[in-house]
Design a protein around this motif. Structure first.
Motif, short mmCIF file in Angstrom:
data_model
loop_
_atom_site.label_atom_id
_atom_site.label_comp_id
_atom_site.label_asym_id
_atom_site.label_seq_id
_atom_site.Cartn_x
_atom_site.Cartn_y
_atom_site.Cartn_z
N SER A 172 4.34 1.09 5.73
CA SER A 172 3.18 1.84 6.24
C SER A 172 2.19 0.97 7.00
O SER A 172 1.53 1.43 7.93
CB SER A 172 2.47 2.55 5.08
OG SER A 172 1.99 1.61 4.14
N GLY A 173 2.08 -0.29 6.63
CA GLY A 173 1.16 -1.18 7.33
C GLY A 173 1.86 -2.20 8.21
O GLY A 173 1.25 -3.20 8.63
N SER A 174 3.12 -1.96 8.52
CA SER A 174 3.91 -2.94 9.26
C SER A 174 3.39 -3.18 10.66
O SER A 174 3.00 -2.25 11.37
CB SER A 174 5.37 -2.47 9.34
OG SER A 174 6.14 -3.35 10.13
N ARG A 175 3.40 -4.44 11.07
CA ARG A 175 3.09 -4.80 12.44
C ARG A 175 4.35 -4.92 13.28
O ARG A 175 4.29 -5.10 14.48
CB ARG A 175 2.32 -6.14 12.47
CG ARG A 175 0.97 -6.08 11.80
CD ARG A 175 0.30 -7.45 11.73
NE ARG A 175 0.14 -8.04 13.06
CZ ARG A 175 0.75 -9.15 13.47
NH1 ARG A 175 1.58 -9.78 12.66
NH2 ARG A 175 0.54 -9.63 14.69
N GLN A 176 5.51 -4.83 12.61
CA GLN A 176 6.79 -5.01 13.30
C GLN A 176 7.39 -3.68 13.76
O GLN A 176 7.96 -3.61 14.85
CB GLN A 176 7.79 -5.70 12.36
CG GLN A 176 7.33 -7.03 11.80
CD GLN A 176 7.47 -8.15 12.81
OE1 GLN A 176 7.52 -7.90 14.00
NE2 GLN A 176 7.52 -9.38 12.34
N THR A 233 8.69 9.71 10.69
CA THR A 233 7.75 10.68 10.13
C THR A 233 8.50 11.90 9.62
O THR A 233 9.31 12.48 10.34
CB THR A 233 6.75 11.14 11.21
OG1 THR A 233 6.03 10.00 11.69
CG2 THR A 233 5.77 12.17 10.65
N GLU A 234 8.26 12.26 8.37
CA GLU A 234 8.77 13.53 7.86
C GLU A 234 7.65 14.55 7.95
O GLU A 234 6.61 14.41 7.30
CB GLU A 234 9.24 13.40 6.41
CG GLU A 234 9.74 14.73 5.85
CD GLU A 234 10.30 14.62 4.44
OE1 GLU A 234 10.87 15.62 3.97
OE2 GLU A 234 10.18 13.55 3.83
N LEU A 235 7.83 15.59 8.74
CA LEU A 235 6.79 16.59 8.93
C LEU A 235 6.69 17.50 7.72
O LEU A 235 7.67 17.74 7.01
CB LEU A 235 7.07 17.39 10.19
CG LEU A 235 7.09 16.57 11.49
CD1 LEU A 235 7.22 17.48 12.70
CD2 LEU A 235 5.83 15.71 11.63
N ALA A 236 5.49 18.04 7.50
CA ALA A 236 5.20 18.78 6.27
C ALA A 236 6.02 20.06 6.14
O ALA A 236 6.30 20.51 5.03
CB ALA A 236 3.70 19.12 6.23
N ASP A 237 6.42 20.65 7.28
CA ASP A 237 7.17 21.91 7.21
C ASP A 237 8.68 21.70 7.21
O ASP A 237 9.44 22.66 7.39
CB ASP A 237 6.76 22.83 8.37
CG ASP A 237 7.05 22.23 9.75
OD1 ASP A 237 7.49 21.06 9.82
OD2 ASP A 237 6.82 22.93 10.76
N ARG A 238 9.14 20.46 7.02
CA ARG A 238 10.56 20.16 7.10
C ARG A 238 11.03 19.31 5.92
O ARG A 238 10.24 18.57 5.32
CB ARG A 238 10.89 19.46 8.42
CG ARG A 238 10.48 20.33 9.59
CD ARG A 238 10.65 19.70 10.94
NE ARG A 238 9.60 20.20 11.83
CZ ARG A 238 9.55 19.97 13.13
NH1 ARG A 238 10.49 19.26 13.70
NH2 ARG A 238 8.56 20.45 13.84
N ARG A 239 12.29 19.43 5.61
CA ARG A 239 12.92 18.56 4.62
C ARG A 239 13.84 17.60 5.37
O ARG A 239 14.86 18.00 5.91
CB ARG A 239 13.74 19.39 3.63
CG ARG A 239 14.37 18.57 2.52
CD ARG A 239 15.46 19.36 1.82
NE ARG A 239 15.85 18.74 0.55
CZ ARG A 239 17.03 18.90 -0.02
NH1 ARG A 239 17.96 19.65 0.56
NH2 ARG A 239 17.31 18.31 -1.16
N HIS A 240 13.44 16.37 5.41
CA HIS A 240 14.22 15.31 6.07
C HIS A 240 15.26 14.81 5.07
O HIS A 240 14.92 14.44 3.95
CB HIS A 240 13.26 14.18 6.46
CG HIS A 240 13.78 13.26 7.53
ND1 HIS A 240 15.09 12.84 7.59
CD2 HIS A 240 13.14 12.66 8.58
CE1 HIS A 240 15.24 12.02 8.63
NE2 HIS A 240 14.08 11.91 9.25
N VAL A 241 16.53 14.80 5.48
CA VAL A 241 17.59 14.36 4.56
C VAL A 241 18.07 12.95 4.86
O VAL A 241 19.03 12.48 4.26
CB VAL A 241 18.77 15.36 4.55
CG1 VAL A 241 18.32 16.71 4.02
CG2 VAL A 241 19.42 15.49 5.92
N TYR A 242 17.41 12.27 5.80
CA TYR A 242 17.63 10.85 6.06
C TYR A 242 19.11 10.48 6.20
O TYR A 242 19.59 9.56 5.54
CB TYR A 242 16.95 9.99 4.99
CG TYR A 242 15.45 10.07 5.08
CD1 TYR A 242 14.77 9.40 6.09
CD2 TYR A 242 14.72 10.87 4.20
CE1 TYR A 242 13.40 9.49 6.20
CE2 TYR A 242 13.33 10.97 4.31
CZ TYR A 242 12.68 10.28 5.32
OH TYR A 242 11.33 10.39 5.44
#
Length: 368
Positions: A264-268, A273-282
């Motif tokens: 979350s704080g990466s500079r690299q 982003t997983e949007l709130a209305d969706r289920r991301h299955v990666y």
């Protein structure tokens, strides 16, 4: 070494079930289609909240037959995105139609609905949004535009088994949804496989005939069809794996959340982003970085395997130069192709391995 994917670990975890299923098919001698494939069709249709499922030999074949059942042919146009695996476009070419591209949204890597309407012409016969990396496209505005013009939507869900949009499963929103069971997919065969899901009775009937030489009954060839049938062994294996899919999906989602929290704080890199209305299955955990090739080399040196999905958008592939697109035509797709790197993610991965990958990402001294 942290592998990008570990299919041997998955097989080891269900070896007894898979071996018994395969031996059952060998004993039955139902090697092509048969009872196991029919049972898998019923079970996968239920999983997708769809009325019908028609099993085929690849995800590409699923797309091809869905397009044919929708009436797509020579002289027609089909709208899709250039940032996808080439099969999304190849299936359009198989029908004799012309692929027409619209660019992607940079956050989700999926079709930008704001660019869709401008691509529609009198020759547009279908729209194929691609649910990329395990997250669905923004289907509500896509469907609204398609319905207004009377154009069928075919979901390319080859990377989205179990993904959801506003609580609706991938494949259940358009006239059909197409899935691949290539071994590395979230639900993968031990070989090739694919399936079409649909709620349209006529669409299902047509695809069922087309996959098996156009036969309505044996040796009665109603349509000019194809040999796109699923093997019985693959159907049996997929039935076993389907029983584990939700557990595997939740493991992927846990790893995805763990990655994203650590990055979350990466500079690299920029995490997906997983949007709130969706289920991301990666299916893929894709990060963005300005020096993608440098990061990939650095991670390889640290014993972390990565992937590129996809380094050249379809409109710039030599095989599709005949479409006439040039560099700069789709800037978001081209930027993603330069910047996206896929980190290891699979259900059998451990939290410690996720942390090791992130440590390797963050320790690199180059400026991203």
């Amino acid at each position: 070494m942290i592998p990008f994917l570990d299919l041997k670990a998955q097989y080891a975890s269900i070896k007894g079930e898979v071996d018994a299923a395969v031996l059952g098919v060998l004993a039955s001698a139902q090697y092509v289609l048969g009872d196991e494939v029919a049972a898998f069709e019923r079970e996968f249709a239920a999983y997708c909240d769809a009325k019908h499922a028609i099993a085929v030999n690849t995800g590409t074949s699923a797309l091809h037959l869905s397009l044919l059942a929708a009436g797509v042919g020579p002289g027609d146009e089909v709208i899709t995105v250039p940032f996808t695996f080439v099969a999304s476009v190849s299936a359009v070419c198989y029908t004799g139609a012309t692929p027409v591209f619209v660019d992607i949204e940079p956050t989700t890597f999926t079709m930008d609905p704001a660019k869709l309407e401008a691509a529609i012409t009198a020759r547009t016969k279908a729209i194929i949004p691609v649910h990329l990396y395990g997250q669905m496209a923004d289907m509500a505005p896509i469907m609204e535009i398609a319905d207004r013009y009377g154009i069928p939507v075919i979901e390319d869900a080859c990377q989205a088994h179990g993904s959801e949009y506003k609580k609706r499963r991938a494949g259940s929103i358009g006239i059909s949804g197409c899935f691949s069971f290539y071994p590395g997919k979230n639900l993968g065969a031990c070989g090739e496989g694919g399936i079409v899901v649909t709620n349209d009775d006529e669409h299902a009937k047509t695809i069922r005939m087309l996959r098996d030489w156009g036969q309505e009954q044996r040796y009665h060839h109603t349509l000019k069809g194809f040999n796109y049938r699923m093997d019985g062994i693959q159907g049996a294996i997929l039935r076993v794996k389907l029983r584990h899919l939700e557990d595997w999906t939740e493991a992927r989602r846990d790893h995805g959340r763990h990655y994203s929290a650590l990055l979350s704080g990466s500079r690299q890199v920029k995490a997906p982003t997983e949007l709130a209305d969706r289920r991301h299955v990666y299916h893929i955990y894709a990060v963005r970085t300005r020096d993608r090739d440098g990061l990939q080399r650095a991670l390889q040196a640290e014993g972390v395997q990565t992937g590129l999905h996809y380094p050249i958008p379809v409109h710039l592939q030599k095989a599709h130069a005949d479409l006439g697109y040039k560099a700069g035509a789709f800037p978001e797709s081209e930027a993603a192709a330069r910047e996206v790197l896929s980190l290891p993610i699979y259900p059998e991965m451990t939290s410690r391995q996720v942390e090791q990958v992130v440590a390797a990402v963050e320790q690199e001294a180059y400026v991203a």
